[in-house]
Motif scaffolding. Sequence first.
Motif, PDB file in Angstrom:
ATOM      1  N   HIS A 262       0.844  -1.219   0.000  1.00  0.00           N
ATOM      2  CA  HIS A 262       0.000   0.000   0.000  1.00  0.00           C
ATOM      3  C   HIS A 262       0.872   1.260   0.000  1.00  0.00           C
TER       4      HIS A 262
ATOM      5  N   TYR B  40       3.923  -2.032   5.963  1.00  0.00           N
ATOM      6  CA  TYR B  40       2.652  -1.563   5.418  1.00  0.00           C
ATOM      7  C   TYR B  40       2.587  -0.034   5.460  1.00  0.00           C
ATOM      8  N   GLN B  41       1.459   0.476   5.001  1.00  0.00           N
ATOM      9  CA  GLN B  41       1.286   1.929   4.914  1.00  0.00           C
ATOM     10  C   GLN B  41       1.479   2.613   6.276  1.00  0.00           C
TER      11      GLN B  41
ATOM     12  N   GLY C 248       3.849  -3.607  11.002  1.00  0.00           N
ATOM     13  CA  GLY C 248       2.428  -3.391  10.743  1.00  0.00           C
ATOM     14  C   GLY C 248       2.100  -1.946  10.381  1.00  0.00           C
ATOM     15  N   ALA C 249       0.914  -1.777   9.824  1.00  0.00           N
ATOM     16  CA  ALA C 249       0.472  -0.459   9.352  1.00  0.00           C
ATOM     17  C   ALA C 249       0.537   0.581  10.469  1.00  0.00           C
TER      18      ALA C 249
ATOM     19  N   ARG D 212       8.322  -9.060  14.718  1.00  0.00           N
ATOM     20  CA  ARG D 212       7.129  -8.475  14.111  1.00  0.00           C
ATOM     21  C   ARG D 212       6.663  -7.312  14.966  1.00  0.00           C
TER      22      ARG D 212
ATOM     23  N   GLY E 249       3.638  -4.713  15.758  1.00  0.00           N
ATOM     24  CA  GLY E 249       2.184  -4.606  15.590  1.00  0.00           C
ATOM     25  C   GLY E 249       1.770  -3.299  14.942  1.00  0.00           C
ATOM     26  N   ALA E 250       0.640  -3.345  14.250  1.00  0.00           N
ATOM     27  CA  ALA E 250       0.090  -2.135  13.634  1.00  0.00           C
ATOM     28  C   ALA E 250      -0.141  -1.084  14.719  1.00  0.00           C
TER      29      ALA E 250
ATOM     30  N   VAL F  45       7.630 -10.422  19.131  1.00  0.00           N
ATOM     31  CA  VAL F  45       6.491  -9.637  18.641  1.00  0.00           C
ATOM     32  C   VAL F  45       6.330  -8.465  19.586  1.00  0.00           C
TER      33      VAL F  45
ATOM     34  N   VAL G 284       4.075  -4.920  20.470  1.00  0.00           N
ATOM     35  CA  VAL G 284       2.829  -4.190  20.173  1.00  0.00           C
ATOM     36  C   VAL G 284       2.647  -3.053  21.169  1.00  0.00           C
TER      37      VAL G 284
ATOM     38  N   ILE H 272       5.385  -9.166  23.483  1.00  0.00           N
ATOM     39  CA  ILE H 272       4.392 -10.133  23.952  1.00  0.00           C
ATOM     40  C   ILE H 272       4.880 -11.544  23.664  1.00  0.00           C
TER      41      ILE H 272
ATOM     42  N   LYS I 170       3.176 -16.163  19.347  1.00  0.00           N
ATOM     43  CA  LYS I 170       1.879 -16.772  19.077  1.00  0.00           C
ATOM     44  C   LYS I 170       1.896 -18.262  19.445  1.00  0.00           C
TER      45      LYS I 170
ATOM     46  N   HIS J 146       0.917 -19.089  24.786  1.00  0.00           N
ATOM     47  CA  HIS J 146      -0.076 -19.077  25.847  1.00  0.00           C
ATOM     48  C   HIS J 146      -1.199 -20.073  25.551  1.00  0.00           C
TER      49      HIS J 146
HETATM   50  C1  LIG Z   1       1.457  -7.769  16.013  1.00  0.00           C
HETATM   51  C2  LIG Z   1       0.987  -8.892  15.125  1.00  0.00           C
HETATM   52  C3  LIG Z   1       2.100  -9.227  14.121  1.00  0.00           C
HETATM   53  C4  LIG Z   1       0.724 -10.073  16.057  1.00  0.00           C
HETATM   54  O1  LIG Z   1       0.180 -11.134  15.386  1.00  0.00           O
HETATM   55  P1  LIG Z   1      -0.029 -12.533  16.149  1.00  0.00           P
HETATM   56  O2  LIG Z   1       1.282 -13.126  16.513  1.00  0.00           O
HETATM   57  O3  LIG Z   1      -0.936 -13.315  15.275  1.00  0.00           O
HETATM   58  O4  LIG Z   1      -0.663 -12.130  17.525  1.00  0.00           O
HETATM   59  P2  LIG Z   1      -2.156 -12.305  18.032  1.00  0.00           P
HETATM   60  O5  LIG Z   1      -3.125 -11.807  17.020  1.00  0.00           O
HETATM   61  O6  LIG Z   1      -2.272 -13.701  18.546  1.00  0.00           O
HETATM   62  O7  LIG Z   1      -2.200 -11.298  19.257  1.00  0.00           O
HETATM   63  C5  LIG Z   1      -1.442 -11.514  20.434  1.00  0.00           C
HETATM   64  C6  LIG Z   1      -1.815 -10.439  21.426  1.00  0.00           C
HETATM   65  O8  LIG Z   1      -1.368  -9.154  20.967  1.00  0.00           O
HETATM   66  C7  LIG Z   1      -2.468  -8.250  20.828  1.00  0.00           C
HETATM   67  N1  LIG Z   1      -2.231  -7.472  19.608  1.00  0.00           N
HETATM   68  C8  LIG Z   1      -2.074  -7.959  18.350  1.00  0.00           C
HETATM   69  N2  LIG Z   1      -1.823  -6.940  17.508  1.00  0.00           N
HETATM   70  C9  LIG Z   1      -1.821  -5.818  18.242  1.00  0.00           C
HETATM   71  C10 LIG Z   1      -1.609  -4.450  17.913  1.00  0.00           C
HETATM   72  N3  LIG Z   1      -1.345  -4.068  16.675  1.00  0.00           N
HETATM   73  N4  LIG Z   1      -1.655  -3.532  18.913  1.00  0.00           N
HETATM   74  C11 LIG Z   1      -1.923  -3.917  20.194  1.00  0.00           C
HETATM   75  N5  LIG Z   1      -2.122  -5.213  20.561  1.00  0.00           N
HETATM   76  C12 LIG Z   1      -2.069  -6.143  19.592  1.00  0.00           C
HETATM   77  C13 LIG Z   1      -3.696  -9.131  20.730  1.00  0.00           C
HETATM   78  O9  LIG Z   1      -4.840  -8.461  21.175  1.00  0.00           O
HETATM   79  C14 LIG Z   1      -3.315 -10.287  21.616  1.00  0.00           C
HETATM   80  O10 LIG Z   1      -3.465  -9.892  22.965  1.00  0.00           O
HETATM   81  P3  LIG Z   1      -3.969 -10.968  24.078  1.00  0.00           P
HETATM   82  O11 LIG Z   1      -2.927 -12.057  24.092  1.00  0.00           O
HETATM   83  O12 LIG Z   1      -3.987 -10.142  25.317  1.00  0.00           O
HETATM   84  O13 LIG Z   1      -5.294 -11.415  23.576  1.00  0.00           O
HETATM   85  C15 LIG Z   1      -0.281  -8.520  14.317  1.00  0.00           C
HETATM   86  O14 LIG Z   1      -1.392  -8.406  15.172  1.00  0.00           O
HETATM   87  C16 LIG Z   1      -0.162  -7.208  13.552  1.00  0.00           C
HETATM   88  O15 LIG Z   1      -0.396  -6.113  14.076  1.00  0.00           O
HETATM   89  N6  LIG Z   1       0.203  -7.337  12.243  1.00  0.00           N
HETATM   90  C17 LIG Z   1       0.251  -6.228  11.356  1.00  0.00           C
HETATM   91  C18 LIG Z   1      -0.666  -6.471  10.178  1.00  0.00           C
HETATM   92  C19 LIG Z   1      -0.966  -5.184   9.399  1.00  0.00           C
HETATM   93  O16 LIG Z   1      -0.531  -4.118   9.715  1.00  0.00           O
HETATM   94  N7  LIG Z   1      -1.693  -5.351   8.326  1.00  0.00           N
HETATM   95  C20 LIG Z   1      -2.071  -4.252   7.506  1.00  0.00           C
HETATM   96  C21 LIG Z   1      -2.665  -4.779   6.247  1.00  0.00           C
HETATM   97  S1  LIG Z   1      -3.202  -3.433   5.261  1.00  0.00           S
END
Ligand SMILES: CC(C)(COP(=O)(O)OP(=O)(O)OC[C@H]1O[C@@H](n2cnc3c(N)ncnc32)[C@H](O)[C@@H]1OP(=O)(O)O)[C@@H](O)C(=O)NCCC(=O)NCCS
Length: 235
Positions: free
Chosen positions: A82, A101-102, A127-128, A143, A145-146, A159, A161, A168, A171, A174
Amino acid sequence: MFKRLREDIKTVFAKDPAAKSAIEIFFLYPGLHAIWSHRVSHFFWKHRLRFLARLVSHVNRFFTGIEIHPGATIGRRVFIDHGMGVVIGETAEVGDDVLMYQGVVLGGVDLEKKKRHPTVESGVVIGAGAILLGPITIGSNARVGAGSVVVKSVPPGKVVVGIPGRIIEEKGKHLAAIEHGVLPDPVAEAIRFILKRQDKIESMLEKRDGVHISGDAAANESSRLSDAFGEGGGI
Ligand SMILES: CC(C)(COP(=O)(O)OP(=O)(O)OC[C@H]1O[C@@H](n2cnc3c(N)ncnc32)[C@H](O)[C@@H]1OP(=O)(O)O)[C@@H](O)C(=O)NCCC(=O)NCCS
């Protein structure tokens, strides 16, 4: 040169499930155009043609909405999906196979002319809207997080966030701890808690008044609970 173009197009196929054809990727992926024009501007930058380098980078920004300083180092197979709003600073270093991402910002917090932007090692996903600030290092395959704001280095494979970014559990870690055959029983937990409190109050009263209150009642109750609910029932 054609080898690199093919490699870039393959990267998009691998990292964007929405990609349909090589033609579409070649013409319609601003992230790819930004990387290509950065290669040109970086070449001029290294040959001290600074104005030309900035000009190419500026034109690229105009067309793609992605701002990569010509001085930044970008590895192979890097893909910006993007793209709009991405800013990559002058001393940033981006390793191979990074996906972002963007809205991602690799920014500085220092006004001194030194290494002041992040180093992103190979295989990292950002992430975005994530903002990475200062001369920190994001370890390989980590990784981000967005929407996170990361101001400290992240070890490889982790990871991160949130604001400020916190690491955290990976994946599945827990989830693996949950055994579906042994689900927690909230009623037994509540009774255990009450009996524990009762024991505490009884021993306090015994100490204060010197009166012996039958502790056996609680002990019996506890062993009954243990029989009924299995291990952990005993207090
Ligand atoms: C951070 C990321 C890589 C983690 O993915 P994952 O390993 O599959 O992690 P999960 O989805 O199992 O989440 C794990 C925990 O982190 C939290 N979490 C995930 N992404 C988060 C974020 N961006 N901000 C805050 N918390 C986040 C979840 O709520 C979860 O919390 P919990 O354990 O208390 O329930 C993913 O969520 C992410 O943000 N990817 C970016 C994708 C993106 O930007 N896409 C844009 C497309 S246009």
